[in-house]
Motif scaffolding. Sequence first.
Motif, PDB file in Angstrom:
ATOM      1  N   UNK A  74      16.997   0.632   9.554  1.00 20.11           N
ATOM      2  CA  UNK A  74      17.227   0.313  10.960  1.00 20.11           C
ATOM      3  C   UNK A  74      15.901   0.081  11.679  1.00 20.11           C
ATOM      4  N   UNK A  75      14.895   0.922  11.398  1.00 18.31           N
ATOM      5  CA  UNK A  75      13.584   0.763  12.037  1.00 18.31           C
ATOM      6  C   UNK A  75      12.928  -0.556  11.645  1.00 18.31           C
ATOM      7  N   UNK A  76      13.105  -0.935  10.408  1.00 22.10           N
ATOM      8  CA  UNK A  76      12.557  -2.194   9.932  1.00 22.10           C
ATOM      9  C   UNK A  76      13.129  -3.358  10.748  1.00 22.10           C
ATOM     10  N   UNK A 126      -0.390 -11.331   9.255  1.00 22.86           N
ATOM     11  CA  UNK A 126       0.525 -10.347   9.860  1.00 22.86           C
ATOM     12  C   UNK A 126       0.130 -10.043  11.297  1.00 22.86           C
ATOM     13  N   UNK A 127       1.118  -9.793  12.127  1.00 18.71           N
ATOM     14  CA  UNK A 127       0.819  -9.443  13.510  1.00 18.71           C
ATOM     15  C   UNK A 127       0.177  -8.054  13.567  1.00 18.71           C
ATOM     16  N   UNK A 128      -0.809  -7.880  14.424  1.00 19.32           N
ATOM     17  CA  UNK A 128      -1.446  -6.557  14.544  1.00 19.32           C
ATOM     18  C   UNK A 128      -0.412  -5.498  14.910  1.00 19.32           C
ATOM     19  N   UNK A 129      -0.455  -4.390  14.211  1.00 21.27           N
ATOM     20  CA  UNK A 129       0.499  -3.298  14.438  1.00 21.27           C
ATOM     21  C   UNK A 129      -0.226  -1.982  14.224  1.00 21.27           C
ATOM     22  N   UNK A 155       0.771  -1.233   0.000  1.00 22.05           N
ATOM     23  CA  UNK A 155       0.000   0.000   0.000  1.00 22.05           C
ATOM     24  C   UNK A 155       0.803   1.283   0.000  1.00 22.05           C
ATOM     25  N   UNK A 156       2.141   1.202   0.045  1.00 18.98           N
ATOM     26  CA  UNK A 156       2.955   2.413   0.001  1.00 18.98           C
ATOM     27  C   UNK A 156       2.983   2.939  -1.428  1.00 18.98           C
ATOM     28  N   UNK A 157       3.347   4.221  -1.590  1.00 20.52           N
ATOM     29  CA  UNK A 157       3.312   4.804  -2.923  1.00 20.52           C
ATOM     30  C   UNK A 157       4.596   4.566  -3.719  1.00 20.52           C
ATOM     31  N   UNK A 200       4.639   6.483   8.381  1.00 20.90           N
ATOM     32  CA  UNK A 200       3.728   5.461   8.905  1.00 20.90           C
ATOM     33  C   UNK A 200       3.487   4.351   7.889  1.00 20.90           C
ATOM     34  N   UNK A 201       3.180   4.737   6.660  1.00 17.80           N
ATOM     35  CA  UNK A 201       2.782   3.743   5.659  1.00 17.80           C
ATOM     36  C   UNK A 201       3.899   2.741   5.398  1.00 17.80           C
ATOM     37  N   UNK A 202       5.146   3.228   5.315  1.00 19.06           N
ATOM     38  CA  UNK A 202       6.237   2.316   4.959  1.00 19.06           C
ATOM     39  C   UNK A 202       6.577   1.354   6.093  1.00 19.06           C
ATOM     40  N   UNK A 203       6.544   1.838   7.359  1.00 16.15           N
ATOM     41  CA  UNK A 203       6.898   0.924   8.443  1.00 16.15           C
ATOM     42  C   UNK A 203       5.777  -0.074   8.691  1.00 16.15           C
TER      43      UNK A 203
END
Length: 583
Positions: free
Chosen positions: A339-341, A384-387, A320-322, A366-369
């Motif tokens: 790193x956040x990933x 997928x785990x709820x996030x 869903x990311x652009x 937000x969208x990418x993470x």
Amino acid sequence: MTDFTDNLHAAFAHHIDAALDRLEAAGTLPAGLARGAITCEPPRDPSHGDLSTNAAMVLAKPAKTNPRALAEALGEELKGAPGVVAVEIAGPGFINLRLADDAWLDELRAIARSGQAYGRSSLGAGQRVNVEYVSANPTGPMHMGHCRGAVVGDALAKLLEFAGHKVTREYYVNDAGGQVDVLARSAHLRYREALGEDVGEIPEGLYPGEYLLPVGQALAAEFGDRYTKAPEGEWLALFRARAVAAMLDMIRADLALLGIHHDLFSSEAELQAAGKPAAAEAWLRAHDLVYDGILEAPKGKEPDDWEPVVLPLFRSTRFGDDQDRPIRKSDGTWTYFGADLAYHFQKAESADALVDIWGADHAGTVKRIKAAVAALTGADGAAPKPFEIKIVQMVQLLRNGVPVKMSKRSGNFVTLADVVREVGKDVVRFTMLTRKPDAQMDFDFAKVVEASKDNPVFYVQYAHARIRSTLRKAAAEGISPDAAALDRLGAEELSLVKFAAQFPRVVEAAAIAREPHRIAFFLDDLAAAFHAYWNLGNDRPDKRFIVAQDPALTGARLFLGNAIGQVIRNGLALLGVEAAEEL
């Protein structure tokens, strides 16, 4: 529908489930229909009854039947439920229930019986939830820009625990970026200053706050003049480690002023040193979720000032990311996203669900993470785990409507510690939850301590203090709360019980939505209901809590007041606020 617990709304959810089971057994309903969207709650208009359920509306379509007909059948089953005196079908198939007064008096006793546990739920069923909040760069003290997210995250953690989840409170330490090198250079300047050097004005680009003075003094005491003239390469890593450790001690102390304590501090530098981003990249490549490609030219760039570079790109457009996102830079170092990933991959290994509390300045990522977490936790056909990511807007500090000047100690902001010391932890915490976190907020030092019904902090605390004062006064006259004459309570008192009885379902709804501010809103409404009842006694002495000539009725009203006070205390505890004994 939730598991049965010791409160009226959960009990009737249980009765509705049982009635639906009977309809299935009789063949009126097909077996196995999903019931997750069924509710049991007070109708919007109290004149319609005490409880309402949408069960027939939810189940009619999958059952291929008429909702009104299903409501009639379900209503017949519910007529035999304990405490039901009337069942009414409204509109296309809503079912409204009217309960006997005894049902509400039993709920009043349940509040007293449950005490601090009233409202506690098994909703979470032990699900492990990681709540990450604050996560400010370790470059200085907490400021009011961090405060709101800190309170929202901490209140959410308390709420989720109360609702039956196992919660890990986590702080992600961003100690691998260029900002900590700037911190180390700033500390080196203060170190030289502590040894007697005149450093003059703090150069632009370094942190100017006076909070680094003790860091410089500690470094001078530990190393003497060993590094005053040394090249940066000899001291940068050492000073960085010392300065980050000192900042984290300061951050922990600042958060402690708000009653906030994290279970885990996770270091970005340690994450990278352990090779976690590289491991995440390898995993993603193995699942065809990272490839080597060229980013599109940034918008507004001309071809002659942009050079295409091959980078490892995460396929975030699948989620869903652009556009797909780079996880490493052209020099091989990790992007913030890379790193956040890896960090979220690490968190997900020991949690069933993740919640991040972010400042508004991070809204663009937000969208990418979310795409990354969906990819990392939902591969190979797994769900997928709820996030969830909750965005918290900034707070504008005012004093009688005038913006507050910055703090000399911090260099360019107002410290959280200064605010807490001026108005108190409880005022700060409650105020931060009086608006939805994604709405702008003004924090006016004069308004938040104002003794007025327009100040929800005061209004709720005053309700509790009034109750406690009344109980003390009655005790001095030899009268204590007594359930023996509860049947003498009238419509006004029962209305108050009905409102307080909503607390358990508000807790569950707030936990499901990850919205602790709903508790603050409920407490404000409950306080308003209590004050309205209290004010009846101003004109009608027979409606006062203490009626000297009628100790039995007084005991019943004190029992009611004590229960309302218990609900207020339970709600305030979820917000991390202590209930006032007197004002």
